[in-house]
Design a protein around this motif. Structure first.
Motif, PDB file in Angstrom:
ATOM      1  N   ALA A   1      -0.964  92.090 -12.927  1.00  0.00           N
ATOM      2  CA  ALA A   1      -1.054  90.660 -12.782  1.00  0.00           C
ATOM      3  C   ALA A   1      -1.624  91.041 -14.428  1.00  0.00           C
ATOM      4  N   LEU A   2      -2.730  89.664 -14.596  1.00  0.00           N
ATOM      5  CA  LEU A   2      -2.854  89.418 -15.675  1.00  0.00           C
ATOM      6  C   LEU A   2      -4.360  89.756 -15.378  1.00  0.00           C
ATOM      7  N   PRO A   3      -5.294  89.909 -17.362  1.00  0.00           N
ATOM      8  CA  PRO A   3      -6.701  89.696 -17.138  1.00  0.00           C
ATOM      9  C   PRO A   3      -7.943  89.466 -16.443  1.00  0.00           C
ATOM     10  N   ALA A   4      -8.545  89.268 -16.138  1.00  0.00           N
ATOM     11  CA  ALA A   4      -9.687  88.650 -15.171  1.00  0.00           C
ATOM     12  C   ALA A   4     -10.525  87.679 -16.834  1.00  0.00           C
ATOM     13  N   GLY A   5     -10.029  86.129 -16.174  1.00  0.00           N
ATOM     14  CA  GLY A   5     -10.539  85.420 -17.395  1.00  0.00           C
ATOM     15  C   GLY A   5      -9.381  84.593 -17.977  1.00  0.00           C
ATOM     16  N   CYS A   6      -7.763  85.357 -17.620  1.00  0.00           N
ATOM     17  CA  CYS A   6      -7.156  84.880 -18.823  1.00  0.00           C
ATOM     18  C   CYS A   6      -6.903  83.751 -18.297  1.00  0.00           C
ATOM     19  N   PRO A   7      -6.902  82.869 -19.384  1.00  0.00           N
ATOM     20  CA  PRO A   7      -6.625  81.744 -19.754  1.00  0.00           C
ATOM     21  C   PRO A   7      -5.405  81.107 -18.943  1.00  0.00           C
ATOM     22  N   HIS A   8      -4.160  81.947 -19.065  1.00  0.00           N
ATOM     23  CA  HIS A   8      -3.033  81.464 -18.338  1.00  0.00           C
ATOM     24  C   HIS A   8      -2.900  81.866 -17.636  1.00  0.00           C
ATOM     25  N   GLY A   9      -3.541  81.836 -16.477  1.00  0.00           N
ATOM     26  CA  GLY A   9      -3.226  82.704 -15.324  1.00  0.00           C
ATOM     27  C   GLY A   9      -3.588  83.795 -14.817  1.00  0.00           C
ATOM     28  N   ASP A  10      -3.091  83.621 -13.442  1.00  0.00           N
ATOM     29  CA  ASP A  10      -3.728  85.273 -12.348  1.00  0.00           C
ATOM     30  C   ASP A  10      -2.138  85.887 -13.238  1.00  0.00           C
ATOM     31  N   VAL A  11      -1.468  85.700 -12.994  1.00  0.00           N
ATOM     32  CA  VAL A  11       0.183  86.640 -12.232  1.00  0.00           C
ATOM     33  C   VAL A  11       0.836  86.800 -13.260  1.00  0.00           C
ATOM     34  N   LEU A  12       1.430  87.290 -13.489  1.00  0.00           N
ATOM     35  CA  LEU A  12       2.848  86.676 -14.226  1.00  0.00           C
ATOM     36  C   LEU A  12       4.340  87.553 -13.776  1.00  0.00           C
ATOM     37  N   ILE A  13       5.574  86.780 -13.382  1.00  0.00           N
ATOM     38  CA  ILE A  13       6.464  87.216 -12.787  1.00  0.00           C
ATOM     39  C   ILE A  13       7.276  86.857 -14.470  1.00  0.00           C
ATOM     40  N   PHE A  14       8.884  87.544 -14.509  1.00  0.00           N
ATOM     41  CA  PHE A  14       9.728  87.760 -15.447  1.00  0.00           C
ATOM     42  C   PHE A  14      11.382  88.178 -14.894  1.00  0.00           C
ATOM     43  N   GLY A  15      11.729  87.159 -14.981  1.00  0.00           N
ATOM     44  CA  GLY A  15      13.574  87.449 -15.027  1.00  0.00           C
ATOM     45  C   GLY A  15      13.728  87.118 -13.235  1.00  0.00           C
ATOM     46  N   GLY A  16      14.688  87.967 -13.006  1.00  0.00           N
ATOM     47  CA  GLY A  16      15.161  88.169 -12.038  1.00  0.00           C
ATOM     48  C   GLY A  16      16.436  87.595 -11.556  1.00  0.00           C
ATOM     49  N   TYR A  17      17.081  87.395 -10.115  1.00  0.00           N
ATOM     50  CA  TYR A  17      18.202  87.465 -10.010  1.00  0.00           C
ATOM     51  C   TYR A  17      17.752  86.090  -8.588  1.00  0.00           C
ATOM     52  N   THR A  18      18.889  85.069  -9.062  1.00  0.00           N
ATOM     53  CA  THR A  18      19.546  84.012  -8.707  1.00  0.00           C
ATOM     54  C   THR A  18      20.479  83.502  -8.363  1.00  0.00           C
ATOM     55  N   GLU A  19      19.845  83.311  -7.128  1.00  0.00           N
ATOM     56  CA  GLU A  19      21.820  82.742  -6.622  1.00  0.00           C
ATOM     57  C   GLU A  19      22.096  80.852  -6.561  1.00  0.00           C
ATOM     58  N   TYR A  20      22.992  80.755  -7.601  1.00  0.00           N
ATOM     59  CA  TYR A  20      22.941  79.019  -7.774  1.00  0.00           C
ATOM     60  C   TYR A  20      23.908  79.058  -7.965  1.00  0.00           C
ATOM     61  N   ASP A  21      24.613  77.711  -7.930  1.00  0.00           N
ATOM     62  CA  ASP A  21      26.098  77.261  -8.793  1.00  0.00           C
ATOM     63  C   ASP A  21      25.702  77.177  -9.901  1.00  0.00           C
ATOM     64  N   ALA A  22      25.838  77.724 -11.335  1.00  0.00           N
ATOM     65  CA  ALA A  22      26.215  78.189 -12.662  1.00  0.00           C
ATOM     66  C   ALA A  22      26.434  78.965 -13.101  1.00  0.00           C
TER      67      ALA A  22
END
Length: 387
Positions: free
Chosen positions: A75-96
């Protein structure tokens, strides 16, 4: 996002008092889900609450580029201009071919617009990874550890580094670790309590081990001081938590709550034991708790977030054993709550709205406004929409 419409004049302090149980047919874990679920809860009386999942980010340009699981969120701080939640990375299944279908993106979810956007950062991001942890402290996002399986899934690399994103400058920097050395870690848990980051990791010889990271001064840029927290054994129960991974550790005030996970030893069943650690106690020791109510099934790769003094859990993976001795890993879609004050398990009614599909390795994040955001995870990918 868990939005609450109150039906009583009393101030709302928690999401306790949910009843009933909702569990759709479980299914085998499959593709990472590009989903963000919004849940509205309505308090009818002190002993009952209805839960409604709401669909958000339904358009293609409102979602992250690809489905993902095993990512981390904060969760991002209250009033953060960028948004409320940040996600990073992860695993993706796609043809690449590049990175074997794994990606390391840094996206911010802007709930006012009901959509995700990719955060534009003028510096190289941390390397692609899954099983890391992200926390926010002093207007900075710390990404700790993680694992890159490698393009051939040959074991890859487990990281022992920490990266920090300054929310004011929007630049990634490497963090210098002072004090003890950080060992390579992944599929662990990290939570902020006060001015410290507490890490619970299975990659150690002490089952009860907790690491404490504290921001400190350094001539080399951002730095964290790392030390082991000395814990004792609670001899009233004569046990300590079994070493594990893919579990949850959730902070409520100054207490850490540990639930479930996969045992460090191979071949054992998944866990559903519950422990808590009071960081303000005179003697620090994990205490085992048998909470009242229906106990959740053994599981790992579930997700959890605290709202007030309650902890909301969702999904995960359990082992289904067949009569012929065979077994399968099955994804779950249940939502349940631990009331940490009454020390009671509670199951919300989910009689309204579309239910999120079964999933594991998702993230559940409580925003500064006390809304819950469920995103991604492995499980049957029934649609490209979100709900």
């Amino acid at each position: 996002m868990l939005q609450r419409a109150l039906c009583t004049p009393a101030p709302f302090v928690s999401v306790a008092g949910w009843n009933c149980r909702g569990r759709a047919p479980a299914a085998r874990a499959a593709l990472g889900a590009r989903r963000c679920s919004v849940m509205a809860a309505k308090e009818v009386n002190p002993l009952h609450m209805e839960v409604v999942w709401k669909e958000v980010a339904t358009k293609a340009d409102e979602r992250p580029d690809y489905p993902r699981s095993g990512h981390c969120s904060t969760a991002l701080p209250a009033g953060c201009p960028h948004g409320d939640v940040l996600i990073f990375g992860g695993y993706t299944e796609y043809d690449a071919e590049e990175e074997g279908g794994r990606e390391a993106n840094c996206d911010t979810y802007v709930m006012k617009a009901g959509s995700w956007k990719k955060l534009e950062i003028d510096s190289p991001p941390p390397k692609p990874r899954i099983g890391a942890q992200a926390v926010t402290l002093n207007n900075k996002v710390y990404v700790i550890g993680g694992w890159n399986p490698g393009p051939d899934k040959d074991g890859g690399q487990t990281y022992k580094s920490v990266a920090v994103l300054d929310l004011e400058t929007l630049k990634w920097e490497k963090v210098t670790i002072q004090g003890e050395k950080l060992q390579p870690i992944s599929r662990f848990q990290a939570e902020v309590v006060g001015d410290h980051i507490y890490v619970h990791t299975h990659r150690c010889t002490e089952n009860r081990r907790i690491l404490r990271m504290t921001p400190c001064d350094s001539d080399e840029g951002p730095a964290l001081h790392l030390e082991s927290v000395k814990l004792e054994v609670d001899w009233s129960c004569g046990e300590e938590p079994e070493s594990r991974f893919l579990h949850t550790v959730t902070a409520v005030d100054s207490t850490l709550w540990l639930f479930g996970g996969a045992p460090k030893t191979q071949g054992g069943d998944y866990l559903n034991d519950l422990w808590y650690l009071d960081l303000e106690a005179d003697k620090l020791a994990w205490k085992k708790l048998k909470a009242n109510g229906e106990v959740p099934s053994n599981r790992c790769s579930h997700t959890a977030a605290a709202v007030g003094t309650d902890i909301v859990f969702h999904g995960g993976t359990e082992i289904k054993v067949y009569e012929d001795g065979g077994y399968a890993l099955v994804s779950l879609d249940d939502t349940f709550v631990l009331d940490t004050v009454k020390k009671q398990w509670k199951w919300p009614s989910q009689d309204y709205g579309p239910q999120p599909p079964a999933r594991n390795a998702a993230t559940l994040t409580c925003t500064a406004g006390n809304d819950l955001v469920l995103h991604g995870g492995g499980g049957p990918l029934q649609s490209q929409g979100t709900h």
